[in-house]
Design an enzyme around this catalytic site. Structure first.
Site, PDB file in Angstrom:
ATOM      1  CB  VAL A 112      -0.297  -5.748   4.331  1.00 28.07           C
ATOM      2  CG1 VAL A 112      -1.524  -5.038   4.866  1.00 28.07           C
ATOM      3  CG2 VAL A 112      -0.388  -5.997   2.836  1.00 28.07           C
TER       4      VAL A 112
ATOM      5  CB  SER B 188      -0.960   0.018   1.196  1.00 36.28           C
ATOM      6  OG  SER B 188      -2.061  -0.817   0.949  1.00 36.28           O
TER       7      SER B 188
ATOM      8  CE1 TYR C 210      -3.942   0.218   4.861  1.00 37.44           C
ATOM      9  CE2 TYR C 210      -2.469  -0.822   6.429  1.00 37.44           C
ATOM     10  CZ  TYR C 210      -2.843  -0.569   5.125  1.00 37.44           C
ATOM     11  OH  TYR C 210      -2.116  -1.103   4.103  1.00 37.44           O
TER      12      TYR C 210
END
Length: 308
Positions: free
Chosen positions: A262, A67, A244
């Site tokens: 991740v 990400s 997040y």
């Protein structure tokens, strides 16, 4: 802000102190190729605007960008579309998991921000629509920022994501049903998974994002990668949404624009100073690296780096 002449001993001290916390996390397993990564590796690099790079641990070990790649895609899309981009994606924190389908349905196919999965898939659609070879264009952009021609996408990770990316496919098709995806969904997903599978190390990553700490200008080359306004906007989005569901906590405790992936990496922008990239594969329940989060938090505290 005064940065010590040699940060490497402090980085090594913090890495030694916090690396044992890796046992509290778990390596991402929903992408099988990531589940095979050695959980005991960790590295950190701090690149500064004057050209210095301080590092410790496995700072030159390649890992999957995941990400964190959303930052580069976003900058490319902003450069291509300008303000038109913000008619198709918002800039608000989501308050939902990064791969939430429910929120996208509620909001008629308009992603909350470009650093959750739906928003990044929308950005991938922009790139596929505006580049004849978007995957190559992405790698070329990243290579130029790293000053490294060997940056590549890990084919094993790419194929693993293609095979197991059903939820991301659902997000893309849902946006397509609302008319917010222009290209064919398989092409968009191929680009998205390919950029996420890019292999990079801490030193390269910290160096590549220095333009966000320098008002859009890449130090050394002097190239205006993006406008000063867009650098501000990217940093603002990273401050509110980049970590997040821990974005608020990270802003509260650390006070730096940041993005996690991740693959185990966290990158933090220190405006007018430099960029920190830390990597350790085991993740907490929010999908953020346990070791990297603690290391960056303590480093920011020790050096007084918070933008607040």
């Amino acid at each position: 802000m005064k940065i010590p002449d040699n940060l490497s001993p402090l980085l090594q001290q913090l890495l030694t102190e916090y690396q044992p916390l890796a046992r509290e996390g778990k390596v991402a397993s929903y992408i099988p190729a990531l589940a095979q990564v050695d959980p005991d590796q960790a590295g950190v690099a701090f690149a500064t605007l004057d050209g210095s790079v301080f590092k410790a641990g496995a700072a030159e070990q390649l890992f999957s960008l995941q990400s964190v790649s959303k930052i580069f895609g976003l900058v490319m899309a902003m450069n291509r579309l300008g303000d038109e981009l913000w008619q198709r994606v918002n800039m608000e924190p989501s308050g939902q998991p990064f791969n939430s389908i429910v929120q996208l349905e509620w909001e008629h196919g308009i992603p909350r921000n470009p650093v959750i999965n739906a928003g990044a898939i929308l950005v991938a659609d922009v790139l596929v629509s505006h580049y004849s070879a978007s995957k190559t264009a992405f790698l070329t952009f990243l290579r130029s920022l790293c000053r490294c021609e060997t940056i590549y996408a890990d084919n094993k990770v790419y194929l693993s994501e293609l095979e197991h990316g059903n939820r991301n496919a659902a997000l893309a098709y849902l946006m397509k049903s609302f008319g917010n995806i222009e290209s064919e969904v398989p092409q968009v997903l191929e680009h998205y998974f390919h950029q996420c599978a890019t292999a990079i190390n801490c030193e390269q990553l910290a160096t590549s994002l220095l333009f966000l700490a320098n008002r859009g200008v890449q130090p050394g080359s002097g190239i205006q990668v993006c406008s000063r306004r867009d650098a501000h906007r990217v940093n603002a989005i990273l401050s509110t949404s980049g970590m997040y569901d821990q974005s608020g906590e990270f802003a509260f405790k650390v006070g730096l624009p940041a993005k996690s992936g991740v693959g185990g990496c966290i990158v933090a922008i220190v405006p007018q100073v430099g960029v920190i990239a830390a990597w350790s594969p085991p993740l907490n329940r929010f999908g953020n690296s346990v070791v990297a989060m603690q290391l960056i938090s303590k480093l920011a505290e020790e050096l007084g780096l918070s933008i607040f």
